[in-house]
Each structure stands twice: as C-alpha cells, then as structure tokens.
Design an enzyme around this catalytic site. Structure first.
Site, PDB file in Angstrom:
ATOM      1  N   SER A   1       6.213  14.987  45.552  1.00 35.12           N
ATOM      2  CA  SER A   1       6.234  16.009  46.469  1.00 35.12           C
ATOM      3  C   SER A   1       6.384  15.505  47.826  1.00 35.12           C
ATOM      4  O   SER A   1       5.568  14.620  48.404  1.00 35.12           O
ATOM      5  CB  SER A   1       4.938  16.613  46.385  1.00 35.12           C
ATOM      6  OG  SER A   1       4.535  17.265  47.668  1.00 35.12           O
TER       7      SER A   1
ATOM      8  N   HIS B   1      10.085  17.535  44.459  1.00 32.46           N
ATOM      9  CA  HIS B   1       9.280  18.733  44.479  1.00 32.46           C
ATOM     10  C   HIS B   1       8.801  19.001  45.994  1.00 32.46           C
ATOM     11  O   HIS B   1       8.789  18.366  46.902  1.00 32.46           O
ATOM     12  CB  HIS B   1       7.708  18.357  44.066  1.00 32.46           C
ATOM     13  CG  HIS B   1       6.845  19.561  43.863  1.00 32.46           C
ATOM     14  ND1 HIS B   1       7.037  20.428  42.918  1.00 32.46           N
ATOM     15  CD2 HIS B   1       5.730  19.993  44.704  1.00 32.46           C
ATOM     16  CE1 HIS B   1       6.104  21.348  42.971  1.00 32.46           C
ATOM     17  NE2 HIS B   1       5.252  21.056  44.213  1.00 32.46           N
TER      18      HIS B   1
ATOM     19  N   MET C   1       4.973  26.437  52.401  1.00 29.31           N
ATOM     20  CA  MET C   1       4.080  27.040  52.848  1.00 29.31           C
ATOM     21  C   MET C   1       4.114  27.908  53.889  1.00 29.31           C
ATOM     22  O   MET C   1       4.580  27.565  54.942  1.00 29.31           O
ATOM     23  CB  MET C   1       2.868  25.923  52.832  1.00 29.31           C
ATOM     24  CG  MET C   1       2.464  25.096  51.732  1.00 29.31           C
ATOM     25  SD  MET C   1       1.279  23.920  52.253  1.00 29.31           S
ATOM     26  CE  MET C   1       1.345  22.853  50.840  1.00 29.31           C
TER      27      MET C   1
ATOM     28  N   MET D   1       4.923  28.744  48.184  1.00 26.73           N
ATOM     29  CA  MET D   1       3.374  29.232  48.579  1.00 26.73           C
ATOM     30  C   MET D   1       3.582  30.147  49.708  1.00 26.73           C
ATOM     31  O   MET D   1       2.929  29.913  50.883  1.00 26.73           O
ATOM     32  CB  MET D   1       2.495  28.050  48.729  1.00 26.73           C
ATOM     33  CG  MET D   1       2.314  27.260  47.657  1.00 26.73           C
ATOM     34  SD  MET D   1       1.638  25.653  47.821  1.00 26.73           S
ATOM     35  CE  MET D   1       3.385  24.655  48.090  1.00 26.73           C
TER      36      MET D   1
ATOM     37  N   MET E   1      -1.348  24.397  38.751  1.00 29.94           N
ATOM     38  CA  MET E   1      -1.727  23.826  39.890  1.00 29.94           C
ATOM     39  C   MET E   1      -3.283  23.082  39.201  1.00 29.94           C
ATOM     40  O   MET E   1      -4.061  23.671  38.812  1.00 29.94           O
ATOM     41  CB  MET E   1      -2.183  24.936  40.923  1.00 29.94           C
ATOM     42  CG  MET E   1      -1.083  25.352  41.481  1.00 29.94           C
ATOM     43  SD  MET E   1       0.020  24.207  42.245  1.00 29.94           S
ATOM     44  CE  MET E   1      -1.059  23.321  43.394  1.00 29.94           C
TER      45      MET E   1
ATOM     46  N   GLY F   1      -1.950  18.509  50.664  1.00 29.99           N
ATOM     47  CA  GLY F   1      -1.975  17.300  49.717  1.00 29.99           C
ATOM     48  C   GLY F   1      -3.066  16.368  49.827  1.00 29.99           C
ATOM     49  O   GLY F   1      -3.885  16.936  50.628  1.00 29.99           O
ATOM     50  N   GLY F   2      -3.235  15.446  48.653  1.00 31.88           N
ATOM     51  CA  GLY F   2      -4.249  14.660  48.962  1.00 31.88           C
ATOM     52  C   GLY F   2      -5.682  15.094  48.328  1.00 31.88           C
ATOM     53  O   GLY F   2      -6.706  14.473  48.799  1.00 31.88           O
TER      54      GLY F   2
ATOM     55  N   ASP G   1       0.458  19.768  39.158  1.00 34.62           N
ATOM     56  CA  ASP G   1       0.662  19.713  40.592  1.00 34.62           C
ATOM     57  C   ASP G   1      -0.741  19.490  41.197  1.00 34.62           C
ATOM     58  O   ASP G   1      -1.385  20.700  41.211  1.00 34.62           O
ATOM     59  CB  ASP G   1       1.487  20.886  41.250  1.00 34.62           C
ATOM     60  CG  ASP G   1       1.743  20.466  42.810  1.00 34.62           C
ATOM     61  OD1 ASP G   1       1.471  19.789  43.182  1.00 34.62           O
ATOM     62  OD2 ASP G   1       2.520  21.570  43.086  1.00 34.62           O
TER      63      ASP G   1
ATOM     64  N   GLY H   1      -3.237  15.912  42.898  1.00 36.60           N
ATOM     65  CA  GLY H   1      -4.187  15.051  42.595  1.00 36.60           C
ATOM     66  C   GLY H   1      -3.657  14.213  41.512  1.00 36.60           C
ATOM     67  O   GLY H   1      -4.599  13.216  40.789  1.00 36.60           O
TER      68      GLY H   1
HETATM   69  C1  DX5 Z   1      -0.170  21.448  47.306  1.00 37.59           C
HETATM   70  C2  DX5 Z   1       1.085  21.190  46.759  1.00 37.59           C
HETATM   71  C3  DX5 Z   1       1.259  19.884  46.033  1.00 37.59           C
HETATM   72  C4  DX5 Z   1       0.765  18.687  46.780  1.00 37.59           C
HETATM   73  C5  DX5 Z   1       0.377  17.577  45.772  1.00 37.59           C
HETATM   74  O1  DX5 Z   1      -0.398  22.828  47.524  1.00 37.59           O
HETATM   75  O2  DX5 Z   1       1.567  22.065  46.011  1.00 37.59           O
HETATM   76  O3  DX5 Z   1       2.422  19.493  45.622  1.00 37.59           O
HETATM   77  O4  DX5 Z   1       1.780  18.117  47.672  1.00 37.59           O
HETATM   78  O5  DX5 Z   1      -0.096  16.643  46.453  1.00 37.59           O
HETATM   79  P1  DX5 Z   1      -0.991  15.436  46.005  1.00 37.59           P
HETATM   80  O6  DX5 Z   1      -0.018  14.811  44.881  1.00 37.59           O
HETATM   81  O7  DX5 Z   1      -1.097  14.497  47.351  1.00 37.59           O
HETATM   82  O8  DX5 Z   1      -2.138  16.079  45.194  1.00 37.59           O
HETATM   83 ZN    ZN Z   2       3.522  21.968  44.971  1.00 40.11          ZN
END
Ligand code: DX5
Ligand code: ZN
Length: 223
Positions: A9, A34, A38, A70, A139, A146-147, A177, A179
């Site tokens: 991502s 990916h 947003m 999103m 999800m 992220g993170g 997707d 964590g």
């Molecule tokens: C969250 C995103 C993910 C995100 C995943 O809304 O859709 O794609 O980047 O990030 P990690 O792998 O850090 O959880």
């Molecule tokens: Zn995503």
C-alpha cells in the site's frame, strides 16, 4: 497452493518520490500496487486521486494498480480512475446508493471490480452481487489510516468468504487489508486469503526485497 499476491500500500510510501518507491517494490517482488483513495468524508483522512494514478502510469509503472476507493459517493470518480490506468477498482457498499450499479460501472469502464467490507460490515452484501465482483476486499482494520493493529475477528470472516468464493467456481481474488505483517500473514493465508495488502510493514522496512520474501515464506509455511 494458491497463487498469492503481495500488494504494497503506497499510503506508507515516501510521497516525495512515489515513482521510485513503486519501482522499488515492484523490483522487490510486489504483484500489484495498492492505491488508497481517501476523501476526508467517508473516512477521516485525505490522500490521492486519479492524477497520481495517471502520473504513475506515465512514469512507466506496468504493474496492476489496485484502487481502493474510500470516498463517498463513488460513481463520479470511477471513470476517471479507469482512464487514469487503474486495473482493479474497489468500493465500500456504505459509500454508494446503488452497489450493483457501481460495480457494473467499474466493469463497463474496463476495470476489474471489488467490493470492500469493513470489520463490522455484513457478508450479506455479497449475496446478490457476487457475480459482479472480481475481488472481495476484507478490511482487517477500520479504514482511514495505515499502521493500525490487525483485528483478529477478521479471520473467521476470511474463512466464510473463501467458502462463498469457492462455491461460485470463479477466480475471485480474496484480499485482506490492514495490519498485515510477517508475524501474522501466515494465519491470514491459512484462513483463505490470496492477496495481501501491507503498507507500513513493507515501506517501514529498509529492505523491500527481504520483507516481501519473508512474507512469501510465511504464506508458504506459517511458523
Ligand atoms: C487503510 C488502508 C490500508 C492501509 C494499510 O484504510 O486501506 O491499505 O494502507 O496499512 P497497514 O498495512 O500499515 O495497516
Ligand atoms: Zn486499502
């Protein structure tokens, strides 16, 4: 053994040198890119749009681009992403008034369609549209950042979607997707996923090749 895909991502990439970052993860073995979109409305964060997708194509990126929308609503922006070079476009059912129509729109514009289900979203959304999806994206965190930490309640959901996909006999991808890291990718694969998004785990590692190889080893033989 399933054909498993690793999807870094770019949300966690260095945006100041995005083209190089994408080239580097592709060279390190990524299967698709990916692309998290947003809008600060459907989710409380703001990222990138079709211009950036097009810029990556112009830069020379040949790998499939996996656009995760999103945004709300979705229909206006779907043709723009198709024209910008998206390969897959996935939508959340809560973000469109007419899920079936939006999925058809994605295919009409020559892309593969995906339906994304949040941790609390029911699998029933798949009941009447599974013939219109090429990918189901589960999800394993709440979308927006992220993170975050992987939500374990996703594992039985992955198993349930795997059964539904297998019943169709169609090659629908099952993507997860949020964590995902080396320590848990094995159990995500064992539950039935075949496509693994990882943002912070890949871009946060110095050695992209090493981390992707470690993920593939865990998928093949979870420790
Ligand atoms: C969250 C995103 C993910 C995100 C995943 O809304 O859709 O794609 O980047 O990030 P990690 O792998 O850090 O959880
Ligand atoms: Zn995503």
């Amino acid at each position: 053994m399933r054909d498993c895909w690793i999807a870094p991502s770019i949300l966690s990439a260095n945006f100041a040198k995005l083209g190089e970052e994408v080239d580097a993860v592709v060279a390190a073995g990524a299967d698709l890119i990916h692309f998290d979109v947003m809008d600060n409305h459907y989710v409380p964060n703001l990222t990138i749009g079709p211009l950036v997708c097009e810029a990556l194509r112009k830069h020379g990126v040949k790998a499939p681009i996996d656009v995760h929308l999103m945004v709300k609503p979705v229909d206006r922006i779907i043709p723009d992403f198709a024209a910008a070079g998206a390969s897959y476009i996935s939508i959340h059912p809560e973000a469109t008034e007419h899920v079936d129509r939006s999925l058809q729109l994605i295919r009409e514009h020559g892309c593969r369609s995906g339906l994304v289900l949040n941790p609390a979203t029911s699998l029933n959304w798949l009941d009447h549209v599974i013939d219109k999806v090429d990918l189901v994206l589960l999800m394993s965190v709440n979308p927006g950042f992220g993170g975050q930490q992987f939500i374990d309640a996703t594992l039985p959901k992955i198993r349930a979607v795997r059964e539904r996909i297998d019943r169709t006999g169609r090659p629908i991808r099952l993507e997860v997707d949020g964590g995902i890291k080396v320590a848990n990718i094995g159990k995500v694969a064992a539950a039935g996923a075949d496509t693994f998004v990882a943002g912070s785990a890949i871009f946060g590692a110095g050695d992209y090749h090493g981390i992707i190889a470690a993920m593939r080893r865990e998928i093949a033989a979870p420790s």
